[in-house]
Scaffold this active site. Structure first.
Site, short mmCIF file in Angstrom:
data_model
loop_
_atom_site.label_atom_id
_atom_site.label_comp_id
_atom_site.label_asym_id
_atom_site.label_seq_id
_atom_site.Cartn_x
_atom_site.Cartn_y
_atom_site.Cartn_z
N ARG A 24 0.81 -1.22 0.00
CA ARG A 24 0.00 0.00 0.00
C ARG A 24 0.84 1.26 0.00
O ARG A 24 0.37 2.34 -0.33
CB ARG A 24 -0.92 0.03 1.23
N HIS A 63 17.77 31.78 7.20
CA HIS A 63 16.90 32.49 8.14
C HIS A 63 17.19 32.10 9.59
O HIS A 63 17.54 30.96 9.86
CB HIS A 63 15.43 32.18 7.85
N LYS A 72 13.46 24.79 15.91
CA LYS A 72 12.47 24.22 15.00
C LYS A 72 12.80 22.78 14.65
O LYS A 72 13.95 22.36 14.68
CB LYS A 72 12.31 25.06 13.75
N HIS A 119 19.09 28.71 9.17
CA HIS A 119 18.60 27.54 8.47
C HIS A 119 18.13 27.93 7.07
O HIS A 119 17.57 29.01 6.88
CB HIS A 119 17.42 26.92 9.24
N TYR A 132 7.43 22.52 9.21
CA TYR A 132 8.19 23.14 10.30
C TYR A 132 7.34 23.09 11.55
O TYR A 132 6.16 23.39 11.52
CB TYR A 132 8.46 24.63 10.03
N ASP A 143 12.64 38.59 12.42
CA ASP A 143 13.23 37.85 11.29
C ASP A 143 14.60 38.39 10.94
O ASP A 143 14.79 39.61 10.82
CB ASP A 143 12.33 37.94 10.06
N ASP A 168 15.19 37.34 0.64
CA ASP A 168 16.43 36.57 0.55
C ASP A 168 17.40 37.19 -0.45
O ASP A 168 18.61 37.17 -0.25
CB ASP A 168 16.14 35.12 0.18
#
Length: 183
Positions: A24, A63, A72, A119, A132, A143, A168
């Site tokens: 499956r 980031h 995270k 990251h 995440y 940020d 970015d």
């Protein structure tokens, strides 16, 4: 599921599930509070889940968060990504260390990225879905972005970069970010 320490990034872990495959498809546990707890992390600390979908060549990163930072759990649930973590914690024994991984929907491995580490990732397939689980509510004012192509990071991205966000694209160098954090 087992947890494996990431030697190049102090406090980072790779959680590797045990998929059970049959005709499956497969089934596997992608989060296990007991396994997370076994390496000293609080499974209840995670407060938000998010997902991104990217096409082949898309790059997201590098980031991190200012202030208290953000830890995270990152997992590629479908497709494949080239994932990068850079340790930017000045008191860490692996400060400025860098580790790369290939995360995929095949393995369903989850990477724990400690707070204070940058990251980013590049999608190797069309598409790739990345999940995440973060331990802080998102605050856009915290940020921080570092140029993904900064020569000081020397990240060898495996594919030509086909698309990045405007944020970015305009990101400052690692040296500029470190200078700002010290000041």
């Amino acid at each position: 599921m087992k947890a494996r320490e990431v030697p190049l990034i102090a406090g980072a872990y790779l959680f590797e599930p045990t998929p059970h495959a049959d005709e499956r498809g497969f089934f596997c546990r992608t989060f296990d509070a007991d396994v997370v707890r076994s390496v000293g992390l609080d499974p209840a600390a995670f407060v938000q889940d998010s997902v991104s979908r990217s096409v082949r060549g898309v790059l997201r990163g590098m980031h991190l968060r200012s202030g208290a930072g953000e830890a995270k759990l990152v997992r590629c649930s479908s497709g494949r990504i080239f994932d990068v973590v850079v340790d930017l914690r000045p008191d860490s024994p692996t400060y400025l260390g860098r580790a790369t991984f290939e995360l995929s929907g095949e393995t369903q491995a989850t990477l724990y990225v400690p707070a204070g580490c940058a990251h980013g990732f590049q999608s190797l397939t069309d598409p790739s879905d990345v999940s995440y689980r973060i331990d802080q509510p998102h605050d856009p004012a915290e940020d921080v972005t570092i140029a993904f192509d900064d020569p000081d990071l020397a990240i060898d991205w495996p594919l030509p970069v086909t698309s990045v966000s405007e944020r970015d694209r305009r990101a400052p160098s690692l040296a500029e970010v470190l200078k700002h954090r010290e000041g």
